[in-house]
Design a protein around this motif. Sequence first.
Motif, PDB file in Angstrom:
ATOM      1  N   HIS A  29       7.628 -14.142   2.370  1.00 50.22           N
ATOM      2  CA  HIS A  29       8.066 -14.655   2.778  1.00 50.22           C
ATOM      3  C   HIS A  29       8.473 -16.457   2.298  1.00 50.22           C
ATOM      4  CE1 HIS A  29      10.213 -16.681   6.161  1.00 50.22           C
ATOM      5  NE2 HIS A  29       9.499 -17.549   6.121  1.00 50.22           N
ATOM      6  N   THR A  44       7.781 -16.830  -1.007  1.00 54.46           N
ATOM      7  CA  THR A  44       9.394 -17.183  -2.005  1.00 54.46           C
ATOM      8  C   THR A  44      10.496 -16.713  -1.352  1.00 54.46           C
ATOM      9  OG1 THR A  44       9.011 -14.614  -2.121  1.00 54.46           O
ATOM     10  CG2 THR A  44       7.562 -15.338  -3.240  1.00 54.46           C
ATOM     11  N   ARG A  45      10.670 -16.552  -0.425  1.00 56.75           N
ATOM     12  CA  ARG A  45      12.399 -17.002   0.476  1.00 56.75           C
ATOM     13  C   ARG A  45      12.401 -18.318   0.574  1.00 56.75           C
ATOM     14  NH1 ARG A  45      10.878 -13.094   4.973  1.00 56.75           N
ATOM     15  NH2 ARG A  45      12.683 -11.057   4.742  1.00 56.75           N
ATOM     16  N   TYR A  77      17.585 -19.531   3.416  1.00 51.07           N
ATOM     17  CA  TYR A  77      16.509 -18.641   2.457  1.00 51.07           C
ATOM     18  C   TYR A  77      16.889 -18.503   0.880  1.00 51.07           C
ATOM     19  CZ  TYR A  77      13.823 -18.157   7.235  1.00 51.07           C
ATOM     20  OH  TYR A  77      13.924 -18.111   8.404  1.00 51.07           O
ATOM     21  N   LYS A  78      16.394 -17.838   0.150  1.00 47.28           N
ATOM     22  CA  LYS A  78      16.139 -17.470  -0.807  1.00 47.28           C
ATOM     23  C   LYS A  78      16.166 -15.509  -1.552  1.00 47.28           C
ATOM     24  CE  LYS A  78      14.900 -20.568  -4.487  1.00 47.28           C
ATOM     25  NZ  LYS A  78      15.474 -22.214  -3.770  1.00 47.28           N
ATOM     26  N   GLU A  79      17.221 -15.425  -2.341  1.00 44.53           N
ATOM     27  CA  GLU A  79      16.324 -13.665  -1.720  1.00 44.53           C
ATOM     28  C   GLU A  79      15.360 -12.965  -2.490  1.00 44.53           C
ATOM     29  OE1 GLU A  79      18.972 -10.871  -0.481  1.00 44.53           O
ATOM     30  OE2 GLU A  79      19.755 -12.649  -0.560  1.00 44.53           O
ATOM     31  N   ILE A  80      14.914 -12.377  -1.398  1.00 47.76           N
ATOM     32  CA  ILE A  80      13.454 -11.739  -2.245  1.00 47.76           C
ATOM     33  C   ILE A  80      13.041 -11.280  -3.492  1.00 47.76           C
ATOM     34  CG2 ILE A  80      11.499  -9.819  -1.744  1.00 47.76           C
ATOM     35  CD1 ILE A  80      11.594 -10.570   1.089  1.00 47.76           C
ATOM     36  N   GLU A  82       8.019  -9.686  -5.282  1.00 49.54           N
ATOM     37  CA  GLU A  82       7.158  -9.004  -3.999  1.00 49.54           C
ATOM     38  C   GLU A  82       6.317  -7.879  -5.188  1.00 49.54           C
ATOM     39  OE1 GLU A  82       9.499  -6.575  -0.548  1.00 49.54           O
ATOM     40  OE2 GLU A  82       9.534  -6.341  -2.469  1.00 49.54           O
ATOM     41  N   ILE A 111      12.497 -12.976   9.586  1.00 51.61           N
ATOM     42  CA  ILE A 111      12.078 -14.680   9.352  1.00 51.61           C
ATOM     43  C   ILE A 111      11.334 -14.626  10.488  1.00 51.61           C
ATOM     44  CG2 ILE A 111      13.595 -14.937   7.685  1.00 51.61           C
ATOM     45  CD1 ILE A 111      15.880 -15.810   9.882  1.00 51.61           C
ATOM     46  N   ASN A 121       5.946 -15.991  10.208  1.00 50.17           N
ATOM     47  CA  ASN A 121       6.958 -16.639   9.471  1.00 50.17           C
ATOM     48  C   ASN A 121       7.817 -17.563   9.672  1.00 50.17           C
ATOM     49  OD1 ASN A 121       6.340 -14.648   7.531  1.00 50.17           O
ATOM     50  ND2 ASN A 121       8.305 -12.913   7.855  1.00 50.17           N
ATOM     51  N   THR A 124       7.986 -21.202   7.805  1.00 43.91           N
ATOM     52  CA  THR A 124       8.927 -22.092   7.246  1.00 43.91           C
ATOM     53  C   THR A 124       9.248 -22.757   8.315  1.00 43.91           C
ATOM     54  OG1 THR A 124      10.328 -19.907   8.007  1.00 43.91           O
ATOM     55  CG2 THR A 124      12.070 -21.761   7.533  1.00 43.91           C
TER      56      THR A 124
END
Length: 323
Positions: free
Chosen positions: A23, A25-26, A236-239, A244, A268, A273, A277
């Motif tokens: 998470h 990384t998002r 959020y960025k894509e995983i 991963e 999320i 998570n 955030t």
Amino acid sequence: MAVMNSHDKFNEATRVQMPALVHLTRLGYEYFGKISEEMAGMVYDPDTNILKDIFKQQFCALNPGREGEVELVLRSIRQELDNDDLGRSFYKRLTNVSPVRLIDFEHPEKNTYHFTAEFTCKRDQDEFRPDITLFINGLPLVFIEVKKPNNHGGMVAESDRMNRQRFPNKKFRRFINITQLMIFSNNMEYDAQGGIVPIQGAFYSTAARDAAPFNCFREENIGKEEIAPFIKNYPYKEIDNAVEKSILCDFNCQVIHHAPEYQTNLNINTPTNRIITSMCSPERLLFILKYGIAYVKMEREVDGKIESTDQKHIMRYQQLFAA
């Protein structure tokens, strides 16, 4: 390290820690990789757990013309973190914008954000290993402890461990003094048994001399939406599948990759998570570091003499949104 069997597939690593790492990384954090004690002195400074190359790189980028001062600043930080002042002198340096800056508070994108897991804080024979460590510009400013749901003793056990074992241990002083925010979660919705004792949920605190109170965090949600707007609408960025995979491989958790439970815990809006955030997304974290922490001198009478002690406070979530 032992390879995970299918019967112990679901523990705190797979249920909470791995999804939380992915998470991050998002939110724009970069996975630093696993850090072993063999890297001490080269990759990181074992006295402070500062990531040396990243710190130096960022220091030079944020302080053009002062590149020659980087070693001196590192030495000064080491000395400050030994002070018995709950990290006050280091915090002052961290939030200062002159003569040198460690963080660019005005332009979040000019800082670097990294994370790792199981990074040992060690002095002599004493050590502890936070589940997740977050770095800004190479400085380990946040740690996150996760437990699986329905963990034995709930969050009370975690609070006791911090307050009785880690805070009073002088050998951990540098690591506690550099850490500004601590998050504890067993990935469950809040249950505080009548509002008094935090039994389960996701909590936060900052360092303390004796006992740090565990605070709840509730995201602003004026319209009582199912998912609070900040959580729902965060960009959020894509995983990245390669990243991963790298995280899961480093901690021997590849086996869970396609497990439905792991996929569910990547949501999320899980309690863990969500608090990550709310409190650790770069702009929020910079705001908390700059405005959300205060040192207070408390005075009390002991045997006819006035004793004063420093206390460190972090904003409650209500104060944060009012600010």
